[in-house]
Design a protein around this motif. Sequence first.
Motif, PDB file in Angstrom:
ATOM      1  N   TYR A   1       0.859  -1.203   0.000  1.00 44.93           N
ATOM      2  CA  TYR A   1       0.000   0.000   0.000  1.00 44.93           C
ATOM      3  C   TYR A   1       0.888   1.244   0.000  1.00 44.93           C
ATOM      4  O   TYR A   1       2.096   1.158   0.224  1.00 44.93           O
ATOM      5  N   ALA A   2       0.251   2.398  -0.198  1.00 38.40           N
ATOM      6  CA  ALA A   2       0.996   3.659  -0.166  1.00 38.40           C
ATOM      7  C   ALA A   2       1.588   3.871   1.225  1.00 38.40           C
ATOM      8  O   ALA A   2       1.006   3.473   2.230  1.00 38.40           O
ATOM      9  N   THR A   3       2.779   4.451   1.252  1.00 38.72           N
ATOM     10  CA  THR A   3       3.423   4.742   2.520  1.00 38.72           C
ATOM     11  C   THR A   3       4.211   6.037   2.406  1.00 38.72           C
ATOM     12  O   THR A   3       4.740   6.352   1.348  1.00 38.72           O
ATOM     13  N   THR A   4       4.269   6.762   3.481  1.00 35.74           N
ATOM     14  CA  THR A   4       5.077   7.994   3.484  1.00 35.74           C
ATOM     15  C   THR A   4       6.335   7.796   4.339  1.00 35.74           C
ATOM     16  O   THR A   4       7.112   8.714   4.546  1.00 35.74           O
ATOM     17  N   THR A   5       6.523   6.561   4.815  1.00 34.42           N
ATOM     18  CA  THR A   5       7.677   6.301   5.680  1.00 34.42           C
ATOM     19  C   THR A   5       8.974   6.269   4.886  1.00 34.42           C
ATOM     20  O   THR A   5      10.007   6.745   5.330  1.00 34.42           O
ATOM     21  N   LYS A   6       8.916   5.661   3.723  1.00 32.89           N
ATOM     22  CA  LYS A   6      10.095   5.645   2.842  1.00 32.89           C
ATOM     23  C   LYS A   6       9.707   6.484   1.638  1.00 32.89           C
ATOM     24  O   LYS A   6       8.719   6.178   0.949  1.00 32.89           O
ATOM     25  N   LEU A   7      10.441   7.544   1.376  1.00 36.37           N
ATOM     26  CA  LEU A   7       9.993   8.498   0.365  1.00 36.37           C
ATOM     27  C   LEU A   7      10.334   8.078  -1.055  1.00 36.37           C
ATOM     28  O   LEU A   7       9.700   8.513  -2.011  1.00 36.37           O
ATOM     29  N   ASP A   8      11.303   7.146  -1.192  1.00 39.13           N
ATOM     30  CA  ASP A   8      11.688   6.773  -2.565  1.00 39.13           C
ATOM     31  C   ASP A   8      11.272   5.338  -2.888  1.00 39.13           C
ATOM     32  O   ASP A   8      12.008   4.573  -3.491  1.00 39.13           O
ATOM     33  N   THR A   9      10.067   4.963  -2.443  1.00 38.17           N
ATOM     34  CA  THR A   9       9.644   3.587  -2.737  1.00 38.17           C
ATOM     35  C   THR A   9       9.297   3.444  -4.218  1.00 38.17           C
ATOM     36  O   THR A   9       8.998   4.412  -4.905  1.00 38.17           O
ATOM     37  N   ASN A  10       9.277   2.209  -4.680  1.00 41.98           N
ATOM     38  CA  ASN A  10       8.732   1.907  -6.007  1.00 41.98           C
ATOM     39  C   ASN A  10       7.236   2.200  -5.978  1.00 41.98           C
ATOM     40  O   ASN A  10       6.669   2.412  -4.905  1.00 41.98           O
TER      41      ASN A  10
ATOM     42  N   ALA B   1       2.498  -1.526  -5.126  1.00 46.24           N
ATOM     43  CA  ALA B   1       2.513  -2.775  -5.906  1.00 46.24           C
ATOM     44  C   ALA B   1       1.332  -3.689  -5.603  1.00 46.24           C
ATOM     45  O   ALA B   1       1.077  -4.654  -6.317  1.00 46.24           O
ATOM     46  N   GLY B   2       0.618  -3.447  -4.503  1.00 48.24           N
ATOM     47  CA  GLY B   2      -0.438  -4.409  -4.146  1.00 48.24           C
ATOM     48  C   GLY B   2       0.220  -5.739  -3.809  1.00 48.24           C
ATOM     49  O   GLY B   2       1.363  -5.789  -3.353  1.00 48.24           O
ATOM     50  N   THR B   3      -0.497  -6.830  -4.104  1.00 49.01           N
ATOM     51  CA  THR B   3       0.033  -8.156  -3.727  1.00 49.01           C
ATOM     52  C   THR B   3       0.371  -9.019  -4.942  1.00 49.01           C
ATOM     53  O   THR B   3       0.726 -10.193  -4.793  1.00 49.01           O
TER      54      THR B   3
ATOM     55  N   ILE C   1       5.706  -5.749   2.774  1.00 45.86           N
ATOM     56  CA  ILE C   1       6.014  -4.464   3.398  1.00 45.86           C
ATOM     57  C   ILE C   1       5.304  -3.330   2.677  1.00 45.86           C
ATOM     58  O   ILE C   1       4.975  -3.454   1.501  1.00 45.86           O
ATOM     59  N   GLY C   2       5.002  -2.277   3.420  1.00 38.51           N
ATOM     60  CA  GLY C   2       4.490  -1.043   2.817  1.00 38.51           C
ATOM     61  C   GLY C   2       3.066  -0.724   3.240  1.00 38.51           C
ATOM     62  O   GLY C   2       2.127  -1.337   2.722  1.00 38.51           O
TER      63      GLY C   2
ATOM     64  N   ILE D   1       6.754  -3.987   9.340  1.00 34.83           N
ATOM     65  CA  ILE D   1       5.983  -2.820   9.794  1.00 34.83           C
ATOM     66  C   ILE D   1       6.923  -1.736  10.320  1.00 34.83           C
ATOM     67  O   ILE D   1       7.818  -2.049  11.101  1.00 34.83           O
ATOM     68  N   ILE D   2       6.691  -0.504   9.906  1.00 28.20           N
ATOM     69  CA  ILE D   2       7.409   0.601  10.551  1.00 28.20           C
ATOM     70  C   ILE D   2       6.402   1.472  11.321  1.00 28.20           C
ATOM     71  O   ILE D   2       6.263   1.360  12.536  1.00 28.20           O
ATOM     72  N   SER D   3       5.637   2.318  10.605  1.00 25.14           N
ATOM     73  CA  SER D   3       4.842   3.341  11.304  1.00 25.14           C
ATOM     74  C   SER D   3       3.699   2.791  12.142  1.00 25.14           C
ATOM     75  O   SER D   3       3.359   3.373  13.185  1.00 25.14           O
TER      76      SER D   3
END
Length: 218
Positions: free
Chosen positions: A137-146, A149-151, A169-170, A190-192
């Motif tokens: 899913y969308a994340t703002t934790t890592k700013l340069d993600t690809n 992607a979904g699953t 992840i994400g 998991i991060i945030s």
Amino acid sequence: MNIKEALRIYFIMGSNNCGHHEPLDVLKQAIDGGITMFQFREKGSGALIGEAKKQFARDCFRLCKQANVPFIVNDDVDLAIEIGADGVHVGQDDLDAGIVRQKLGQDKIIGVSSHTLQESKAAIEAGADYIGMGPVYATTTKLDTNPVAGTTAIQETREHFPQFPIVAIGGLQADNFTPAIEAGADGISIISAIASVPNPKEATEKLVSTMKEVINDA
Ligand SMILES: Cc1ncsc1CCOP(=O)(O)O
Ligand SMILES: C=C1C=NC(C)=NC1=N
Ligand SMILES: [Mg+2]
């Protein structure tokens, strides 16, 4: 150790991910809540560097060691070797997993980020112990993600490698991670959802209990 069980609730954190508590308190709460593996990922704006980063890594490692939680270092192979970490996680633009294996040896854990079946194949051939796939899913934790992607990529890799350890992840939360497990992931990173909430221990317990509903041996 069983790597698939270690991947169930795989917490990743750096000092700049912590919203409400001191970083070491966040990690302590996450451990008490039942995380199964930890990744030290000190990077991005405001991240510690040099001796301060090393000392923070040692402090995190001590908490994980006391709780028998495997301790993985993100990117920094030299730091991992220096403090005797249990393993390293590298991305596509980091050191090749084959070289990391030469430096770390057979008894350490090597994780590789993958976004496609091709990248998964290469990581497996290079001797990775698990692959991390996302961002689901969308994340703002890592700013340069690809791109999100979904699953799909998880499902594709699982179809080609029925037994290989995969962690999703994400943007993962207790109320949205199930599709990633159903697509074939063995666990969630998991991060945030743990690091930046008011009660990291409670958030971790919720992730653990939800995972038990989805994977009966979790
Ligand atoms: C390191 C990383 N790699 C892909 S997404 C991501 C960040 C995950 O953070 P969060 O769990 O807060 O979405
Ligand atoms: C980018 C990443 C993907 N997957 C995992 C497990 N860790 C990471 N840092
Ligand atoms: Mg990296």
